[in-house]
Design an enzyme around this catalytic site. Structure first.
Site, PDB file in Angstrom:
ATOM      1  N   ALA A  99      -5.348  -2.023   5.098  1.00  0.00           N
ATOM      2  CA  ALA A  99      -6.706  -1.522   5.309  1.00  0.00           C
ATOM      3  C   ALA A  99      -7.533  -1.731   4.054  1.00  0.00           C
ATOM      4  O   ALA A  99      -6.995  -1.814   2.945  1.00  0.00           O
ATOM      5  CB  ALA A  99      -6.693  -0.039   5.679  1.00  0.00           C
ATOM      6  N   TYR A 100      -8.835  -1.815   4.248  1.00  0.00           N
ATOM      7  CA  TYR A 100      -9.784  -1.793   3.132  1.00  0.00           C
ATOM      8  C   TYR A 100     -10.145  -0.325   2.946  1.00  0.00           C
ATOM      9  O   TYR A 100     -10.844   0.260   3.763  1.00  0.00           O
ATOM     10  CB  TYR A 100     -11.018  -2.630   3.470  1.00  0.00           C
ATOM     11  CG  TYR A 100     -11.971  -2.793   2.308  1.00  0.00           C
ATOM     12  CD1 TYR A 100     -12.728  -1.711   1.853  1.00  0.00           C
ATOM     13  CD2 TYR A 100     -12.124  -4.012   1.668  1.00  0.00           C
ATOM     14  CE1 TYR A 100     -13.600  -1.853   0.783  1.00  0.00           C
ATOM     15  CE2 TYR A 100     -12.993  -4.161   0.600  1.00  0.00           C
ATOM     16  CZ  TYR A 100     -13.726  -3.074   0.169  1.00  0.00           C
ATOM     17  OH  TYR A 100     -14.593  -3.208  -0.887  1.00  0.00           O
ATOM     18  N   GLY A 132       0.823  -1.206   0.000  1.00  0.00           N
ATOM     19  CA  GLY A 132       0.000   0.000   0.000  1.00  0.00           C
ATOM     20  C   GLY A 132       0.857   1.256   0.000  1.00  0.00           C
ATOM     21  O   GLY A 132       2.086   1.184   0.120  1.00  0.00           O
ATOM     22  N   GLN A 133       0.218   2.400  -0.109  1.00  0.00           N
ATOM     23  CA  GLN A 133       0.964   3.664  -0.154  1.00  0.00           C
ATOM     24  C   GLN A 133       1.838   3.851   1.079  1.00  0.00           C
ATOM     25  O   GLN A 133       3.040   4.125   0.971  1.00  0.00           O
ATOM     26  CB  GLN A 133      -0.011   4.843  -0.248  1.00  0.00           C
ATOM     27  CG  GLN A 133      -0.805   4.898  -1.524  1.00  0.00           C
ATOM     28  CD  GLN A 133      -1.668   6.150  -1.567  1.00  0.00           C
ATOM     29  OE1 GLN A 133      -1.363   7.099  -2.283  1.00  0.00           O
ATOM     30  NE2 GLN A 133      -2.738   6.180  -0.810  1.00  0.00           N
ATOM     31  N   TYR A 167     -16.885   2.348   5.468  1.00  0.00           N
ATOM     32  CA  TYR A 167     -15.442   2.452   5.672  1.00  0.00           C
ATOM     33  C   TYR A 167     -15.146   3.095   7.026  1.00  0.00           C
ATOM     34  O   TYR A 167     -14.377   2.551   7.833  1.00  0.00           O
ATOM     35  CB  TYR A 167     -14.819   3.269   4.534  1.00  0.00           C
ATOM     36  CG  TYR A 167     -13.394   3.696   4.791  1.00  0.00           C
ATOM     37  CD1 TYR A 167     -12.363   2.768   4.854  1.00  0.00           C
ATOM     38  CD2 TYR A 167     -13.075   5.045   4.964  1.00  0.00           C
ATOM     39  CE1 TYR A 167     -11.054   3.159   5.094  1.00  0.00           C
ATOM     40  CE2 TYR A 167     -11.774   5.446   5.200  1.00  0.00           C
ATOM     41  CZ  TYR A 167     -10.768   4.508   5.265  1.00  0.00           C
ATOM     42  OH  TYR A 167      -9.474   4.900   5.506  1.00  0.00           O
ATOM     43  N   ASP A 203      -3.905 -12.907   4.329  1.00  0.00           N
ATOM     44  CA  ASP A 203      -5.250 -12.536   3.894  1.00  0.00           C
ATOM     45  C   ASP A 203      -6.029 -11.982   5.077  1.00  0.00           C
ATOM     46  O   ASP A 203      -6.459 -12.725   5.960  1.00  0.00           O
ATOM     47  CB  ASP A 203      -5.961 -13.755   3.304  1.00  0.00           C
ATOM     48  CG  ASP A 203      -7.306 -13.392   2.677  1.00  0.00           C
ATOM     49  OD1 ASP A 203      -7.706 -12.218   2.774  1.00  0.00           O
ATOM     50  OD2 ASP A 203      -7.947 -14.290   2.106  1.00  0.00           O
ATOM     51  N   THR A 219      -8.529   6.728  10.396  1.00  0.00           N
ATOM     52  CA  THR A 219      -8.909   7.712   9.391  1.00  0.00           C
ATOM     53  C   THR A 219      -9.742   8.864   9.942  1.00  0.00           C
ATOM     54  O   THR A 219     -10.446   8.705  10.955  1.00  0.00           O
ATOM     55  CB  THR A 219      -9.719   7.005   8.279  1.00  0.00           C
ATOM     56  OG1 THR A 219     -10.212   7.971   7.346  1.00  0.00           O
ATOM     57  CG2 THR A 219     -10.916   6.256   8.859  1.00  0.00           C
ATOM     58  N   TRP A 223      -6.447  11.860   4.072  1.00  0.00           N
ATOM     59  CA  TRP A 223      -6.121  12.198   2.678  1.00  0.00           C
ATOM     60  C   TRP A 223      -4.690  11.809   2.305  1.00  0.00           C
ATOM     61  O   TRP A 223      -3.902  12.623   1.807  1.00  0.00           O
ATOM     62  CB  TRP A 223      -6.383  13.680   2.431  1.00  0.00           C
ATOM     63  CG  TRP A 223      -7.822  14.070   2.382  1.00  0.00           C
ATOM     64  CD1 TRP A 223      -8.895  13.284   2.682  1.00  0.00           C
ATOM     65  CD2 TRP A 223      -8.358  15.349   1.990  1.00  0.00           C
ATOM     66  NE1 TRP A 223     -10.073  13.990   2.519  1.00  0.00           N
ATOM     67  CE2 TRP A 223      -9.771  15.261   2.088  1.00  0.00           C
ATOM     68  CE3 TRP A 223      -7.791  16.550   1.581  1.00  0.00           C
ATOM     69  CZ2 TRP A 223     -10.617  16.324   1.782  1.00  0.00           C
ATOM     70  CZ3 TRP A 223      -8.622  17.606   1.287  1.00  0.00           C
ATOM     71  CH2 TRP A 223     -10.020  17.506   1.377  1.00  0.00           C
ATOM     72  N   LYS A 280     -13.498   1.201  10.374  1.00  0.00           N
ATOM     73  CA  LYS A 280     -12.236   1.700  10.922  1.00  0.00           C
ATOM     74  C   LYS A 280     -12.410   2.088  12.396  1.00  0.00           C
ATOM     75  O   LYS A 280     -11.520   1.843  13.217  1.00  0.00           O
ATOM     76  CB  LYS A 280     -11.730   2.894  10.113  1.00  0.00           C
ATOM     77  CG  LYS A 280     -11.273   2.554   8.699  1.00  0.00           C
ATOM     78  CD  LYS A 280     -10.064   1.625   8.676  1.00  0.00           C
ATOM     79  CE  LYS A 280      -8.790   2.322   9.107  1.00  0.00           C
ATOM     80  NZ  LYS A 280      -7.606   1.407   9.025  1.00  0.00           N
TER      81      LYS A 280
END
Length: 293
Positions: free
Chosen positions: A61-62, A12-13, A126, A37, A102, A151, A130
């Site tokens: 994370a989803y 991920g980022q 979402y 998974d 988030t 963001w 979270k």
């Protein structure tokens, strides 16, 4: 003395940046799907117990906000159930646990940056999942740090900055939401802050983090609307001479057909983090220029 770190979400980022910045601190065991998974959280237990890391960092994370509305079970597993299990396992084996959440846990009605004391009220699946992850970690009571951020972007993967640049080079006009406001956060700056914290926590991260455990807001310094952010992205574009866009029109969020409702003002107040860790992320404009430079 080097540390033993287990990182989830390496592709991920944020995970990609963490996997690189943490290397100087010790041995990093980094995993992502399909090696692990998160939609079947129980599968994580044997891996963690085999490695027995001093620190578990969960950057998985989803994050597909709209798709989560129809894939509730998957979002629940990844964002709530897996972090809950990791917090439990880390406590049982005496590890520290770091997790990311988030700004979307808030409804955006406050009209000012949110502190950690403000009551959450998520508007979408979402944000709700979270929040459930946060609460489960806190209820476990181990040596854990939860960082709410906002963001997040990088020059990799799918994110707002990359989409804006793509639009700017492919169309003459863009319509951008002017009523969504938060903190643009460069993934690399976020990863570097976590790495500094880990360096301070060495060589005994469990006890060091236990003394500071809790929930903190950690995002780019300053707030911006998506329209403000877009203007800065175009100014920082290293290929600005080849932009096709001639007009940027402000729009309201309700004009866009999205499955999930977004909070309008979800900016985070990060003063508690600054006081506790003597750190602050760079101003969001400065970070954006560094990211695109």
């Amino acid at each position: 003395m080097s540390m033993n770190i287990l990182l989830f979400g390496k592709n991920g980022q944020l995970g990609w940046e963490l996997n690189r910045s943490l290397l100087g601190l010790g041995e990093v065991f980094a995993y992502d799907y399909p090696e692990v998974d998160f939609t079947t959280p129980a599968s994580l237990k044997s891996l963690v117990e085999k490695i027995r890391p001093q620190v578990i960092i969960n950057a998985a994370a989803y994050t597909d906000v709209d798709r989560a509305e129809s894939e509730v079970k998957q979002a629940q597993s990844v964002n709530a159930e897996a972090p809950a299990l990791l917090a439990q396992i880390s406590k049982n084996i005496g590890s520290a646990f770091i997790h990311f959440s988030t700004d979307y846990v808030f409804d955006g009605e406050k009209g000012a940056p949110y502190s950690e004391e403000d009551p959450p009220c998520p508007l979408n699946v979402y944000g709700r999942t979270k929040l459930e992850g946060e609460q489960a970690i806190q209820q476990e009571g181990g040596a854990s740090l939860i960082f709410r951020t906002a963001w997040v972007y990088s020059t990799r993967g799918d994110n707002f900055v990359k989409r804006v640049l793509q639009w700017a080079h492919s169309r003459p006009e863009m319509r951008i939401a002017a009523d969504q406001i938060s903190n643009p956060t460069w993934a690399r700056a976020l990863a570097e802050a976590i790495t500094i914290i880990m360096a301070k926590a060495s060589p005994h991260p469990q006890s060091w983090i236990s003394e500071r455990r809790g929930l903190y807001h950690l995002a780019g310094w300053g707030v911006a609307s998506r329209l403000d952010w877009t203007s800065e992205i175009l100014r920082a574009d290293p290929d600005a001479d080849n932009q096709l866009v001639k007009k940027i029109s402000p729009a309201r969020s309700i004009e866009f057909d999205t499955k999930a409702q977004r909070p309008l003002f979800s900016a985070l107040d990060c003063q508690a983090f600054e006081r506790t860790f003597s750190l602050r992320l760079a101003d969001w404009k400065t970070a954006l220029r560094l990211a695109l430079g």
